[in-house]
Design a protein around this motif. Structure first.
Motif, PDB file in Angstrom:
ATOM      1  N   THR A 157      36.382  77.298   2.461  1.00  0.00           N
ATOM      2  CA  THR A 157      37.123  76.278   3.106  1.00  0.00           C
ATOM      3  C   THR A 157      37.733  75.156   2.324  1.00  0.00           C
ATOM      4  O   THR A 157      39.304  75.061   3.020  1.00  0.00           O
ATOM      5  N   SER A 158      36.809  74.978   1.630  1.00  0.00           N
ATOM      6  CA  SER A 158      37.461  74.049   1.056  1.00  0.00           C
ATOM      7  C   SER A 158      37.811  74.215  -0.412  1.00  0.00           C
ATOM      8  O   SER A 158      39.214  73.378  -1.335  1.00  0.00           O
ATOM      9  N   GLY A 159      38.022  75.576  -0.956  1.00  0.00           N
ATOM     10  CA  GLY A 159      38.766  76.121  -2.361  1.00  0.00           C
ATOM     11  C   GLY A 159      37.619  74.968  -3.268  1.00  0.00           C
ATOM     12  O   GLY A 159      38.189  75.642  -5.144  1.00  0.00           O
ATOM     13  N   LYS A 160      36.956  74.565  -3.081  1.00  0.00           N
ATOM     14  CA  LYS A 160      36.283  73.735  -4.490  1.00  0.00           C
ATOM     15  C   LYS A 160      35.011  74.946  -4.722  1.00  0.00           C
ATOM     16  O   LYS A 160      34.677  76.220  -4.200  1.00  0.00           O
ATOM     17  N   GLU A 161      34.651  74.904  -7.167  1.00  0.00           N
ATOM     18  CA  GLU A 161      34.019  76.178  -6.692  1.00  0.00           C
ATOM     19  C   GLU A 161      32.586  75.178  -7.354  1.00  0.00           C
ATOM     20  O   GLU A 161      32.710  73.770  -8.323  1.00  0.00           O
ATOM     21  N   HIS A 162      31.907  76.063  -7.141  1.00  0.00           N
ATOM     22  CA  HIS A 162      30.286  75.161  -7.310  1.00  0.00           C
ATOM     23  C   HIS A 162      29.363  75.600  -7.795  1.00  0.00           C
ATOM     24  O   HIS A 162      29.456  77.016  -8.320  1.00  0.00           O
ATOM     25  N   VAL A 163      28.775  74.817  -8.339  1.00  0.00           N
ATOM     26  CA  VAL A 163      27.683  75.630  -9.774  1.00  0.00           C
ATOM     27  C   VAL A 163      26.074  75.741  -9.509  1.00  0.00           C
ATOM     28  O   VAL A 163      26.077  74.584  -8.869  1.00  0.00           O
ATOM     29  N   ALA A 164      25.240  76.524  -9.824  1.00  0.00           N
ATOM     30  CA  ALA A 164      23.844  76.010  -9.745  1.00  0.00           C
ATOM     31  C   ALA A 164      23.157  76.759 -10.517  1.00  0.00           C
ATOM     32  O   ALA A 164      23.830  77.989 -11.498  1.00  0.00           O
ATOM     33  N   LEU A 165      22.497  76.236 -12.012  1.00  0.00           N
ATOM     34  CA  LEU A 165      21.778  76.268 -12.498  1.00  0.00           C
ATOM     35  C   LEU A 165      20.032  76.805 -12.598  1.00  0.00           C
ATOM     36  O   LEU A 165      19.935  76.005 -11.712  1.00  0.00           O
ATOM     37  N   THR A 166      20.017  78.022 -13.190  1.00  0.00           N
ATOM     38  CA  THR A 166      18.436  77.666 -12.635  1.00  0.00           C
ATOM     39  C   THR A 166      17.780  78.401 -13.980  1.00  0.00           C
ATOM     40  O   THR A 166      18.341  79.000 -15.126  1.00  0.00           O
TER      41      THR A 166
END
Ligand SMILES: Nc1nc2c(ncn2[C@@H]2O[C@H](COP(=O)(O)OP(=O)(O)OP(=O)(O)O)[C@@H](O)[C@H]2O)c(=O)[nH]1
Ligand SMILES: [Zn+2]
Length: 203
Positions: free
Chosen positions: A27-36
């Motif tokens: 929707t926003s084009g934003k790129e998110h990250v999760a570190l596990t």
């Protein structure tokens, strides 16, 4: 919510070798990250942090806020436990974006506090929407968290979409000469649980 998983890879850091999971919000084009780190999908509450992007604090060593210190402390805590998750959310400037945050800093240099500066620019004090976390946590198999935060809005948001917050772990680090007003405004106007009375609190 149109947040989709794209790819995962190893991310060696000074603290641990994390797995980095990349997501795109269509929707926003934003790129998110999760570190596990470790097995986060075993059903047991996971030590976790929702960290909102702060380019100035996280990458440029700014002392105007506490973000860089909180990011490092959260990653160190996850590494010490050998298990945990950090969602790095691209909600720069509490959702107003980098350039508007610099405009807000300009107003703060003239005497406004962080909330007044946002409002003078026509924004709410905090424009973040944590709904993007739900598909990321679902993808990772996480349904219960021990959340490292001083921000009650994050706890409420997670509970609102069915994630169990088993504990709130205070994250009070990074106080310095330059961010005293910033921290006081967080506590006074945004409801952050800062100060001695909240240290070590378990919800
Ligand atoms: N608009 C605005 N945003 C700011 C300012 N200072 C820092 N920020 C942003 O505030 C956010 C802080 O994010 P977090 O550290 O995840 O969240 P928090 O609400 O402080 O809650 P904690 O979990 O207790 O740290 C980041 O998006 C920063 O870019 C400011 O003066 N104005
Ligand atoms: Zn910051």
């Amino acid at each position: 919510m149109s947040v989709v998983f794209v790819a995962a890879a190893q991310l060696p850091t000074p603290f641990a070798i994390f797995t980095m999971h990349g997501f795109r919000d269509e929707t926003s084009g934003k790129e998110h990250v999760a570190l596990t780190l470790g097995d986060v999908a075993d059903g047991q509450p996971v030590l976790g942090r929702l960290h909102s992007e702060c380019l100035t604090g996280d990458a440029l060593f700014s002392l105007r806020c506490d973000c860089g210190a909180q990011l490092e402390a959260a990653l160190r805590a996850i590494a010490a436990e050998g298990r945990g998750v950090l969602l790095y959310l691209r909600q720069e400037g509490r959702g107003i974006g980098l350039l508007n945050k610099i405009r807000a800093y300009e107003l703060q240099d003239g005497g406004a506090d962080t909330v007044e500066a946002n409002e003078r620019l026509g924004f709410a004090a905090d424009q973040r929407d944590y709904a993007i976390c739900q598909p990321m946590l679902d993808h990772l198999g996480i349904s219960a968290i021990r959340l490292m935060t001083n921000n009650p809005r994050k706890v409420n948001a997670l509970q609102g979409f069915g994630v169990r917050v088993a504990e709130r772990v205070p994250l009070q680090v990074g106080e310095n000469l330059h961010n005293k007003l910033y921290l006081a405004t967080k506590a006074g106007k945004l409801g952050h649980m800062l100060g001695l009375q909240h240290q070590g609190e378990i919800e």
